[in-house]
Structures are given as structure tokens and as C-alpha cells.
Design a protein around this motif. Structure first.
Motif, PDB file in Angstrom:
ATOM      1  N   SER A  64     101.206  29.887 -40.718  1.00  0.00           N
ATOM      2  CA  SER A  64      99.836  30.082 -41.194  1.00  0.00           C
ATOM      3  C   SER A  64      99.559  29.322 -42.488  1.00  0.00           C
ATOM      4  O   SER A  64      98.483  28.737 -42.661  1.00  0.00           O
ATOM      5  CB  SER A  64      99.554  31.577 -41.390  1.00  0.00           C
ATOM      6  OG  SER A  64     100.486  32.148 -42.297  1.00  0.00           O
ATOM      7  N   SER A  65     100.532  29.319 -43.410  1.00  0.00           N
ATOM      8  CA  SER A  65     100.328  28.617 -44.677  1.00  0.00           C
ATOM      9  C   SER A  65     100.185  27.114 -44.456  1.00  0.00           C
ATOM     10  O   SER A  65      99.343  26.455 -45.079  1.00  0.00           O
ATOM     11  CB  SER A  65     101.486  28.907 -45.637  1.00  0.00           C
ATOM     12  OG  SER A  65     102.722  28.562 -45.051  1.00  0.00           O
ATOM     13  N   HIS A  66     101.013  26.574 -43.570  1.00  0.00           N
ATOM     14  CA  HIS A  66     100.951  25.150 -43.289  1.00  0.00           C
ATOM     15  C   HIS A  66      99.627  24.774 -42.621  1.00  0.00           C
ATOM     16  O   HIS A  66      99.025  23.744 -42.941  1.00  0.00           O
ATOM     17  CB  HIS A  66     102.115  24.738 -42.388  1.00  0.00           C
ATOM     18  CG  HIS A  66     102.174  23.256 -42.127  1.00  0.00           C
ATOM     19  ND1 HIS A  66     101.914  22.711 -40.894  1.00  0.00           N
ATOM     20  CD2 HIS A  66     102.430  22.207 -42.952  1.00  0.00           C
ATOM     21  CE1 HIS A  66     102.023  21.395 -40.966  1.00  0.00           C
ATOM     22  NE2 HIS A  66     102.350  21.068 -42.198  1.00  0.00           N
ATOM     23  N   MET A  67      99.138  25.613 -41.718  1.00  0.00           N
ATOM     24  CA  MET A  67      97.872  25.344 -41.047  1.00  0.00           C
ATOM     25  C   MET A  67      96.714  25.369 -42.040  1.00  0.00           C
ATOM     26  O   MET A  67      95.771  24.574 -41.936  1.00  0.00           O
ATOM     27  CB  MET A  67      97.632  26.370 -39.938  1.00  0.00           C
ATOM     28  CG  MET A  67      98.313  26.046 -38.632  1.00  0.00           C
ATOM     29  SD  MET A  67      97.837  24.416 -37.960  1.00  0.00           S
ATOM     30  CE  MET A  67      96.097  24.653 -37.658  1.00  0.00           C
ATOM     31  N   LEU A  68      96.772  26.257 -43.019  1.00  0.00           N
ATOM     32  CA  LEU A  68      95.728  26.310 -44.043  1.00  0.00           C
ATOM     33  C   LEU A  68      95.726  25.029 -44.877  1.00  0.00           C
ATOM     34  O   LEU A  68      94.662  24.444 -45.134  1.00  0.00           O
ATOM     35  CB  LEU A  68      95.948  27.531 -44.942  1.00  0.00           C
ATOM     36  CG  LEU A  68      94.952  27.736 -46.086  1.00  0.00           C
ATOM     37  CD1 LEU A  68      93.526  27.842 -45.558  1.00  0.00           C
ATOM     38  CD2 LEU A  68      95.318  28.976 -46.897  1.00  0.00           C
ATOM     39  N   ALA A  69      96.922  24.576 -45.295  1.00  0.00           N
ATOM     40  CA  ALA A  69      97.033  23.347 -46.079  1.00  0.00           C
ATOM     41  C   ALA A  69      96.570  22.143 -45.271  1.00  0.00           C
ATOM     42  O   ALA A  69      95.876  21.254 -45.791  1.00  0.00           O
ATOM     43  CB  ALA A  69      98.477  23.153 -46.534  1.00  0.00           C
ATOM     44  N   VAL A  70      96.923  22.105 -44.002  1.00  0.00           N
ATOM     45  CA  VAL A  70      96.533  21.008 -43.110  1.00  0.00           C
ATOM     46  C   VAL A  70      95.017  20.952 -42.938  1.00  0.00           C
ATOM     47  O   VAL A  70      94.402  19.882 -42.993  1.00  0.00           O
ATOM     48  CB  VAL A  70      97.218  21.157 -41.736  1.00  0.00           C
ATOM     49  CG1 VAL A  70      96.553  20.285 -40.693  1.00  0.00           C
ATOM     50  CG2 VAL A  70      98.687  20.789 -41.852  1.00  0.00           C
ATOM     51  N   SER A  71      94.401  22.105 -42.731  1.00  0.00           N
ATOM     52  CA  SER A  71      92.955  22.167 -42.517  1.00  0.00           C
ATOM     53  C   SER A  71      92.200  21.653 -43.740  1.00  0.00           C
ATOM     54  O   SER A  71      91.224  20.900 -43.612  1.00  0.00           O
ATOM     55  CB  SER A  71      92.528  23.605 -42.206  1.00  0.00           C
ATOM     56  OG  SER A  71      93.165  24.075 -41.042  1.00  0.00           O
ATOM     57  N   LEU A  72      92.641  22.054 -44.927  1.00  0.00           N
ATOM     58  CA  LEU A  72      92.000  21.598 -46.156  1.00  0.00           C
ATOM     59  C   LEU A  72      92.131  20.088 -46.329  1.00  0.00           C
ATOM     60  O   LEU A  72      91.163  19.391 -46.642  1.00  0.00           O
ATOM     61  CB  LEU A  72      92.616  22.313 -47.367  1.00  0.00           C
ATOM     62  CG  LEU A  72      92.264  23.785 -47.559  1.00  0.00           C
ATOM     63  CD1 LEU A  72      93.124  24.398 -48.660  1.00  0.00           C
ATOM     64  CD2 LEU A  72      90.792  23.955 -47.892  1.00  0.00           C
ATOM     65  N   PHE A  73      93.342  19.582 -46.108  1.00  0.00           N
ATOM     66  CA  PHE A  73      93.608  18.162 -46.347  1.00  0.00           C
ATOM     67  C   PHE A  73      92.877  17.278 -45.341  1.00  0.00           C
ATOM     68  O   PHE A  73      92.110  16.385 -45.727  1.00  0.00           O
ATOM     69  CB  PHE A  73      95.111  17.894 -46.287  1.00  0.00           C
ATOM     70  CG  PHE A  73      95.482  16.461 -46.557  1.00  0.00           C
ATOM     71  CD1 PHE A  73      95.617  16.000 -47.861  1.00  0.00           C
ATOM     72  CD2 PHE A  73      95.698  15.568 -45.518  1.00  0.00           C
ATOM     73  CE1 PHE A  73      95.953  14.680 -48.120  1.00  0.00           C
ATOM     74  CE2 PHE A  73      96.037  14.245 -45.766  1.00  0.00           C
ATOM     75  CZ  PHE A  73      96.169  13.802 -47.067  1.00  0.00           C
ATOM     76  N   PHE A  74      93.104  17.498 -44.051  1.00  0.00           N
ATOM     77  CA  PHE A  74      92.532  16.615 -43.044  1.00  0.00           C
ATOM     78  C   PHE A  74      91.014  16.745 -42.956  1.00  0.00           C
ATOM     79  O   PHE A  74      90.324  15.774 -42.643  1.00  0.00           O
ATOM     80  CB  PHE A  74      93.159  16.885 -41.673  1.00  0.00           C
ATOM     81  CG  PHE A  74      94.529  16.286 -41.524  1.00  0.00           C
ATOM     82  CD1 PHE A  74      94.691  14.925 -41.377  1.00  0.00           C
ATOM     83  CD2 PHE A  74      95.653  17.085 -41.549  1.00  0.00           C
ATOM     84  CE1 PHE A  74      95.959  14.359 -41.260  1.00  0.00           C
ATOM     85  CE2 PHE A  74      96.921  16.535 -41.425  1.00  0.00           C
ATOM     86  CZ  PHE A  74      97.070  15.163 -41.279  1.00  0.00           C
ATOM     87  N   GLY A  75      90.486  17.936 -43.250  1.00  0.00           N
ATOM     88  CA  GLY A  75      89.038  18.098 -43.224  1.00  0.00           C
ATOM     89  C   GLY A  75      88.340  17.223 -44.244  1.00  0.00           C
ATOM     90  O   GLY A  75      87.321  16.586 -43.953  1.00  0.00           O
ATOM     91  N   THR A  76      88.902  17.163 -45.457  1.00  0.00           N
ATOM     92  CA  THR A  76      88.274  16.369 -46.518  1.00  0.00           C
ATOM     93  C   THR A  76      88.503  14.860 -46.343  1.00  0.00           C
ATOM     94  O   THR A  76      87.576  14.072 -46.513  1.00  0.00           O
ATOM     95  CB  THR A  76      88.794  16.809 -47.892  1.00  0.00           C
ATOM     96  OG1 THR A  76      90.221  16.775 -47.894  1.00  0.00           O
ATOM     97  CG2 THR A  76      88.335  18.209 -48.227  1.00  0.00           C
ATOM     98  N   VAL A  77      89.722  14.464 -46.000  1.00  0.00           N
ATOM     99  CA  VAL A  77      89.983  13.020 -45.870  1.00  0.00           C
ATOM    100  C   VAL A  77      89.271  12.422 -44.659  1.00  0.00           C
ATOM    101  O   VAL A  77      88.889  11.250 -44.678  1.00  0.00           O
ATOM    102  CB  VAL A  77      91.497  12.711 -45.809  1.00  0.00           C
ATOM    103  CG1 VAL A  77      92.188  13.126 -47.081  1.00  0.00           C
ATOM    104  CG2 VAL A  77      92.160  13.343 -44.606  1.00  0.00           C
TER     105      VAL A  77
END
Length: 309
Positions: A240-253
Motif C-alpha cells: 500500500s505504501s509503495h502504491m501511494l508513492a507511485v500514484s503521487l509520482f507518476f500522476g504529476t510527472v
């Protein structure tokens, strides 16, 4: 390059529509930078000092923390200094260097997140083969491959951007030398450069995001099929923590680099840029710590050893 380039320095305009916020921005950026460095350094220390965390998952997490420190240092330290001193000038070579390292660390982080998703796929979907498939040699190769991919992209982006002529104006409508913002001040047609940026960055973002989502598609399927609720909760908590970090990063870039017209509205992109240059590197250690029992246990053990408890 020097023969057709009249501009020897640029002015980072930043948030020019809010000049009264410069002091506040300086304090905010400085605070976020300190929190980023302390948080990620703490994560590295915890992983290094607890032998139970010496496995592939935390190997990638430790290197992600190193990357986040470097990633934010390239941007936040310069921005905070510019806001506090009011000196927004950056030299031509300094701008090129900032873009080079920003592209290097940003691209490498995208590949890191994909490798971490692949690690979780191996651990949850093929647990019996996990130690064999995710051995130390493979992890190091994946790490080196991520940095190599980042280096290739930063050479392409920086090389093509600074092959453009800059005759003035020299004001970059951003708080750092990002590719779209710098291209926007060129005095020549940037259509080819925009196509290259969209193609290269788009392919990197889409391919790494696909690895993440395909991996988690298999992970979710495997978790659903687990017989006990305890096993499902334990497996989900590590992802879950990794998915949260991934969503934030890829959404913005994706918003910044993988859509047509990414260079057309630099003013609107300034706020989005704060998310992936300052907020995400600052939040990553907290995301992985607060939602990870092993890291929290290692932190408590470290604090007890140092006499805090």
C-alpha cells in the motif's frame, strides 16, 4: 553552441505573480528541504543498522532515499536560496547542470519505482523463488540499469534543449531549469524538441508505469486468492505504501512531460512541479515508515538502543 547563443545567464522568475510571498516561500522550501534530508537520512540509518531489513525490498528503499536526497538537493536548495536572497540569476552552464542532474535523478526514480514493484511481485506471487530470483547481483544490476537509463535520458533532454539558440528574453517562468520552461524562452522553433521530449519522456513514464500496474495487477489477484485474512492484510500492508508513492509520482510527472502541450502553460505547471520536486521526496520516508510494521519496529529498536525509551 556559443556561436549562436547570446544569453550567458537566465533569470528564474518563479512565482512572479506573488512577490509578497518570497519570504514565506523561502521558509517553506528551506523547511521542506531539511525535513527531506533528515527523513531520508533516518530511513537509510534504520535500514543500515537493522539486519532484518537487509533484503531486496529495503535495498531498493534505501537507494530510493539516497536518490530523493540528491533529487531534492538539485532543486530545493537553489530555490530556497533564491527566494531568501532575492537573487534569481543562474548562469547558462549552471542551468544546464541543474537540468542534467534533475533529469538524471527524476528518470532514475521512475525506474526505481518500477523495480520496487517488480520486487513486490516476486515476493508475493513467487515467494518460494524470491531469494533465488531477487539475488544481490540482480538487485545491483537493476540499480545500475536504472541509473544508466536516467543518464541516457538526461543527456538527450539537456543536449537537445541547450542546442537551441537563446537570444532573449532570458526570463524562465519557473523556479528551476526544467526542460519545458527553458525551451519556452528559446528564440527558435521548438517543435522538434517538444516531439523528442514527449516521445522520450512519454515512453519512459508509460513503460515504467505499465511495469508497476501489471505487477500490482498480479499482486492484487494473488492477495485475493490467499486463504487467511491475516495473510491478505500482511501482503497488502507491504504494497500500500509503495502504491501511494507511485500514484503521487507518476500522476504529476505524466501531467508535466507525457502529454501534448506540456510546454504551453509554464505558469500552471509551477504548482505541479512543487509536488514531485519537493513534496514527494519529503513524504516518501513517512509513507514507507508509517505504513510499514518492520520499519516502525526497527525505528523503535534503534531509539531504545540510543536511550530514548
Amino acid at each position: 553552441m556559443e556561436n549562436h547563443t547570446k544569453v550567458t545567464e537566465f533569470i528564474l522568475v518563479g512565482f512572479k505573480s506573488h512577490p509578497g510571498l518570497q519570504v514565506l516561500l523561502s521558509v517553506l522550501f528551506s523547511t521542506m528541504y531539511v525535513v527531506t534530508v533528515v527523513g531520508n537520512s533516518g530511513m537509510i540509518l534504520i535500514i543500515r543498522m537493522d539486519s532484518k531489513l537487509h533484503n531486496p525490498m529495503y535495498f531498493f528503499l534505501e537507494n530510493l532515499s539516497v536518490l530523493d536526497i540528491c533529487y531534492s538537493s538539485v532543486i530545493i536548495s537553489k530555490a530556497a536560496l533564491s527566494f531568501s536572497l532575492g537573487r534569481r540569476i543562474i548562469s547558462y552552464n549552471g542551468c544546464a547542470s541543474q537540468m542534467f542532474f534533475f533529469s538524471l535523478f527524476g528518470t532514475t526514480e521512475a525506474f526505481f519505482l518500477a523495480m520496487m514493484a517488480n520486487d513486490r511481485f516476486s515476493a508475493i506471487c513467487n515467494p518460494l523463488l524470491y531469494q533465488v530470483t531477487m539475488n544481490k547481483r540482480l538487485c545491483v544490476r537493476m540499480l545500475m540499469g536504472s541509473y544508466l537509463s536516467g543518464r541516457i535520458n538526461c543527456i538527450i533532454q539537456t543536449g537537445f534543449t541547450f542546442s537551441l539558440p537563446f537570444c532573449g528574453p532570458k526570463e524562465i517562468n519557473h523556479f528551476f531549469c526544467d526542460v519545458p520552461a527553458v525551451m519556452h524562452v528559446s528564440c527558435s522553433d521548438t517543435f522538434v524538441n517538444e516531439i523528442i521530449m514527449l516521445s522520450v519522456c512519454g515512453s519512459i513514464i508509460v513503460s515504467t508505469a505499465l511495469v508497476v500496474f501489471i505487477s500490482y495487477g498480479f499482486i492484487i489477484t494473488t492477495i485475493i486468492q490467499m486463504p487467511s485474512a491475516e495473510s491478505r492484510c500482511k501482503a497488502a500492508s507491504t504494497c500500500s505504501s509503495h502504491m501511494l508513492a507511485v500514484s503521487l509520482f507518476f500522476g504529476t510527472v505524466f501531467f508535466m512531460y507525457a502529454q501534448p502541450g506540456a510546454t504551453s502553460s509554464p505558469c500552471k505547471s509551477n504548482i505541479i512541479s512543487i509536488l514531485y520536486t519537493t513534496v514527494i521526496p519529503m513524504l516518501n520516508p513517512f509513507i514507507y515508515t508509517l505504513r510499514n510494521k518492520e520499519v516502525k519496529g526497527a525505528l523503535k529498536k534503534l531509539l531504545k538502543r540510543k536511550g530514548f525509551f
